[in-house]
Design a protein around this motif. Structure first.
Motif, PDB file in Angstrom:
ATOM      1  N   SER A  54      12.320 -22.017  95.416  1.00  0.00           N
ATOM      2  CA  SER A  54      11.048 -22.867  94.507  1.00  0.00           C
ATOM      3  C   SER A  54      10.082 -22.515  95.305  1.00  0.00           C
ATOM      4  O   SER A  54       8.732 -22.296  94.773  1.00  0.00           O
ATOM      5  N   VAL A  58       6.830 -22.092  93.160  1.00  0.00           N
ATOM      6  CA  VAL A  58       5.301 -22.379  92.902  1.00  0.00           C
ATOM      7  C   VAL A  58       4.029 -22.036  93.367  1.00  0.00           C
ATOM      8  O   VAL A  58       3.380 -22.187  92.753  1.00  0.00           O
ATOM      9  N   LEU A 244       6.505 -20.093  85.068  1.00  0.00           N
ATOM     10  CA  LEU A 244       6.933 -21.476  86.602  1.00  0.00           C
ATOM     11  C   LEU A 244       6.596 -22.995  85.285  1.00  0.00           C
ATOM     12  O   LEU A 244       7.965 -24.055  85.080  1.00  0.00           O
ATOM     13  N   TYR A 289       0.680 -24.067 100.156  1.00  0.00           N
ATOM     14  CA  TYR A 289       1.301 -24.664  99.683  1.00  0.00           C
ATOM     15  C   TYR A 289       1.675 -25.223 100.584  1.00  0.00           C
ATOM     16  O   TYR A 289       2.416 -26.253  99.620  1.00  0.00           O
TER      17      TYR A 289
END
Lengths: 475, 457
Positions: A54, A58, A244, A289
């Protein structure tokens, strides 16, 4: 400007190092491992198949948007393409609308469309910069306003459905998703591109356009090329973005502009041109991130997004200030190798990760496990064992055996990745010599890939076949 | 003699691309024409017009930019031909616009009315005036073009839109222009040095929320306003110092501090409250009066903010023309090395301009609080690119040294009148933004083209 020029001079003295001997990577690498260690300590579930999966889903749109920005920033003249976010949004909404109208259904057509639109826009952009000779930032400002208005006209509010084949891309349950493949292919494509003379011309033009012009570099062609590459990256970013959110969103894409610029600079690129690369851009985007991820584990409640903003801003400014000390480092350490530094810190970080995910000592693991807020769909225990499984030497029990069987394909895949990387590296470094060596490496690499395919085809993920395969390949 | 009328030469590939794109466009037009079931004559007319207009545009717009050195042999040129040569692009432009108008009035029902004809005439007059008189304004060409566009837009707007030229509408246009104008002060000054300040919108938002927060805490409003202005200036100083240290990175440094400021202020204001990021409080009357539509200055029915803006404009324009500080600022912007040689302290000016920028951003935030009556962090978001657009449209070079606040005022007014006009003819916000975007480029291209690389060696 002057430090960029100095940097180029440094690189031409050591041509074999190419764009990779970049001391400006020092800050992003350090930050990356700091954040990674912190993230893993706070929330060990990041280091599971689903967690990494994930994270990739992202982060990939941002990484690719940063790549797109990087390709045009290198070309100099202060080309900071502010319109990159709206462009991603534009491709996203037109893709959704065209798909909804039943025109674009084929995956190949969708990819071609996205890349083509991105490249076409950037082509126009470069033509304007070259022939109208307006400052690029003004062109991009006008593109920003025009495109973000256009997006709202095309799709007034978020909605629509992504193409069917993308439906499960956004789940992020495993590492090896199509999005990951796109990311890897894009990165490798850029790395291969850096071996060409075109790239050298591009960097020369970015550092000093006049010097490039007087030494006979076709600066128009180079500039157009840089923009077209940037557009292609933007198209890929739009596709992963669509995957996404699996719908269309006219305003979400626009936010990528500022974040991508931030990520680019965090990754050690120079907005003045001539310096930048996928490695740094990847690190910069991943850092952003990870910042979000780490802060999310602290659970600030209502002020979460403010804290994130504060952290973005301060880390950006601090890391910019840290680049001021790089000349001093350069004076004392002449042969700085970012790769070595990366690996060195990587080993330390690996230790932290193993400690965080596998240490059974309760004192070593304070509470934070129940504070996980980001990852929902996890079954951490089985997957954790999966990582330690191949390393155990004690007599395996039935469950361990089962785990090992599951780990087989993972090990195989990791070894394959390493082998491929080594071969690509060898092939690339040999490619400028006129010998048969590149051909040989390509053939050997193809054989290895073929062998792996056969092995996979024979027994579906049989552990017995995967272990010998690994030893064969590493030879 | 016939060669004189030849258009500037394009390369073969450019010509081929142009013709190909033109044919494709024409084909699209023809197909759509048939799909809509128009009469054949109309389709043929439209097709010819499209192709001709495009080929003209391709050859002349592009050709002008490609070959500046189109050498015209001197001598034996008759007077008429001279005029023809001199105003050739303008004449072609006139013909193209006429053709466009013709096509539009043939295709759209009810397009051909007296107001549109008058608008057309105004546009034509502006183009002719710009081309003929504009040559005499080499110095301030951007200001001239800006004023012409402003006049044209205003007259067209007042003819086509009910109440466009009414006192109320002008007042509201000036009110919004005042906000944008005050916010652009800093951007202009910083651009004159060759920097950028992207933290302006964040400081506006932060000041907006912070002022209301301080008032809500019980601080006297005047003191709260002073504190906010001081903090804004301080943030500007930090910005200036950082972006001076990190030369050439002004864009990203100010963006970073902007993020940090807006995050930090929101954290401070939401500590101890249950509403994350929302601030409540009552705005004092004098502040509302300062910025509201129905405010009055010493009894006059004009919002004081407009007068404040007018004052700022006068002080800045006069100051930058006549005082030493203004001249030094230009000197630094044009050539910082030579400015240093005459003992102008670069860092002082750099920090000072960013400090002014921070001050005026905070002022805008405070005034916007008076206008809206409620604190909202995102109130400045639209100013991120609008201030830049105003500076650029006005004609201040982002490279430094050229332009001034007077130019920015024109830019602000053009943007404001255009946006009112677009609202008036019923276009939404997104269309306005789209047209803004498309407008900036040609306006800048008219006067701010950088020289060809071969002239810079």
């Amino acid at each position: 400007m002057s430090d960029a020029a100095a940097n180029v001079g440094l690189d031409t003295a050591r041509p074999a190092q190419g764009g990779r001997a970049n001391p400006f990577l020092l800050v992003p690498i350090t930050l990356f491992f700091l954040l990674l260690g912190l993230a893993v300590l706070r929330s060990p579930s990041l280091m599971s198949s689903a967690g990494i999966g994930s994270a990739i889903i992202v982060a990939t749109p941002l990484i690719l948007a940063t790549y797109a920005l990087m390709a045009s920033v290198i070309s100099g003249r202060g080309t900071v393409d502010l319109s990159i976010g709206p462009l991603i949004g534009f491709i996203n909404v037109t893709l959704i609308q065209l798909h909804g109208a039943g025109i674009l259904t084929n995956p190949i057509a969708i990819f071609a469309y996205a890349i083509l639109i991105g490249a076409l826009y950037q082509f126009l952009f470069s033509l304007i910069v070259i022939y109208v000779r307006v400052q690029p930032i003004i062109v991009s400002l006008s593109g920003y306003l025009a495109l973000s208005g256009m997006n709202l006209v095309i799709l007034p509010r978020p909605g629509g459905v992504a193409p069917q084949f993308m439906a499960d891309w956004g789940l992020g349950t495993s590492i090896f998703s199509p999005v990951f493949a796109i990311l890897v292919i894009a990165s490798i494509a850029w790395l291969l591109f850096t071996r060409t003379a075109f790239y050298t011309h591009l960097r020369l033009m970015g550092s000093d356009e006049r010097a490039a012009y007087t030494s006979g570099v076709p600066i128009y062609v180079v500039r157009i090329g840089a923009h077209v590459i940037s557009g292609a990256f933007a198209g890929l970013a739009a596709i992963t973005f669509t995957a996404l959110i699996s719908s269309g969103d006219p305003s979400q894409g626009t936010t990528y502009t500022l974040i991508a610029v931030t990520a680019l600079v965090l990754g050690g690129a120079s907005l003045a041109g001539g310096r930048g690369g996928v490695f740094g851009s990847f690190l910069g985007a991943s850092n952003l991130y990870l910042i979000t991820f780490v802060l999310a584990t602290f659970n600030f409640g209502a002020v979460q997004s403010f804290v994130t903003n504060l952290a973005y801003g301060s880390i950006l400014v601090i890391s910019l200030l840290l680049t001021l000390i790089i000349p001093f480092i350069q004076r004392h350490i002449h042969n700085f190798s970012p790769l070595l530094y990366f690996i060195g810190l990587g080993v330390v970080a690996m230790g932290v990760i193993l400690h965080a995910t596998n240490d059974r000592d309760p004192r070593a693991r304070p509470a934070p496990v129940d504070e996980i807020v980001v990852m929902q769909s996890l079954s951490p225990i089985a997957l954790e064992k999966l990582y330690i499984g191949p390393l155990e030497v004690a007599a395996p029990t039935a469950t361990d055996e089962e785990l090992r069987q599951q780990a087989g394909p993972l090990v195989l895949a990791a070894l394959l990745l390493i082998v491929i990387a080594v071969f690509v590296r060898v092939a690339v470094s040999q490619s400028d010599r006129r010998t048969i060596a590149p051909a040989v490496t390509v053939v050997v690499a193809a054989l290895v890939l073929f062998g792996a395919y056969l092995m996979r085809a024979q027994g579906p993920f049989a552990p017995n076949s995967s272990e010998p395969a690994a030893t064969e390949e590493s030879r | 003699m016939t060669t004189l009328a030849q258009p500037p030469k394009l390369g073969l590939p450019a010509t081929i691309i142009g013709v190909a794109v033109g044919i494709i466009l024409t084909a699209i037009g023809v197909v759509f024409g048939f799909l809509q079931g128009l009469s054949v004559q109309l389709i043929i007319l439209a097709a010819i017009a499209t192709l001709a207009a495009f080929v003209w545009g391709w050859r002349f717009v592009l050709g002008q930019f490609v070959s500046d050195a189109g050498s015209v042999p001197e001598g034996e040129i008759s007077e008429g031909r001279k005029v023809w040569l001199q105003f050739r692009p303008a004449i072609y432009g006139l013909i193209a616009i006429l053709a466009l108008f013709l096509v539009l009035s043939l295709t759209i029902e009810g397009f051909f009315n007296v107001w549109n004809v008058v608008s057309l005439l105004i546009i034509l007059t502006i183009i002719v005036l710009t081309r003929t008189l504009g040559r005499h304004f080499q110095e301030n060409r951007s200001a001239f073009i800006g004023i012409m566009v402003l006049a044209g837009l205003f007259s067209i707007g007042s003819m086509n839109i009910e109440g466009f030229a009414s006192a109320n509408n002008i007042k509201s246009m000036l009110l919004f222009a005042a906000f944008l104008g005050i916010a652009s002060v800093g951007q202009t000054l910083v651009a004159l040095l060759g920097g950028l300040d992207l933290s302006i919108p964040f400081i506006i938002g932060a000041a907006n929320v912070g002022l209301l927060y301080l008032i809500g805490l019980g601080v006297p409003p005047w003191l709260a306003a002073l504190i906010v202005l001081a903090i804004g200036t301080l943030l500007g100083v930090i910005n200036g110092f950082l972006s001076y240290k990190l030369q050439g990175q002004a864009l990203i440094v100010t963006l970073g501090t902007g993020f940090a400021i807006s995050g930090g202020v929101q954290i401070i204001t939401s500590i101890g409250t249950a509403y994350g990021g929302n601030v409540f409080g009552t705005v004092p009357d004098w502040l509302s009066n300062l910025a509201a539509m129905n405010g009055s200055t010493f009894g006059l029915p004009v919002p004081p903010v407009i007068c404040i803006w007018a004052l700022i404009v006068i002080v800045l324009i006069v100051g930058m023309r006549l005082t030493v500080y203004g001249r030094y600022l230009y000197a630094l912007g044009v050539n910082r090395t030579s400015a240093k040689r005459v003992m102008i302290s670069e860092i002082t000016y750099w920090v000072m301009m960013y400090a002014i920028s921070g001050f005026f951003a905070a002022l805008t935030g405070g005034l916007l609080l008076g206008w809206s009556g409620g604190g909202f962090i995102g109130v400045g978001d639209q100013y991120l690119f609008l201030t830049l657009a105003a500076v650029v449209v006005g004609g201040t070079s982002l490279l430094g040294g050229q332009g001034g606040y007077g130019f920015t005022v024109i830019g602000v007014l053009v943007l404001q009148v255009l946006s009112s006009f677009l609202i008036g003819i019923g276009l939404d916000f997104e269309w306005q933004q789209f047209i803004f975007g498309l407008l900036i480029l040609p306006m800048v291209a008219l006067y701010a083209r950088s020289p060809h690389i071969r002239t810079q060696i």
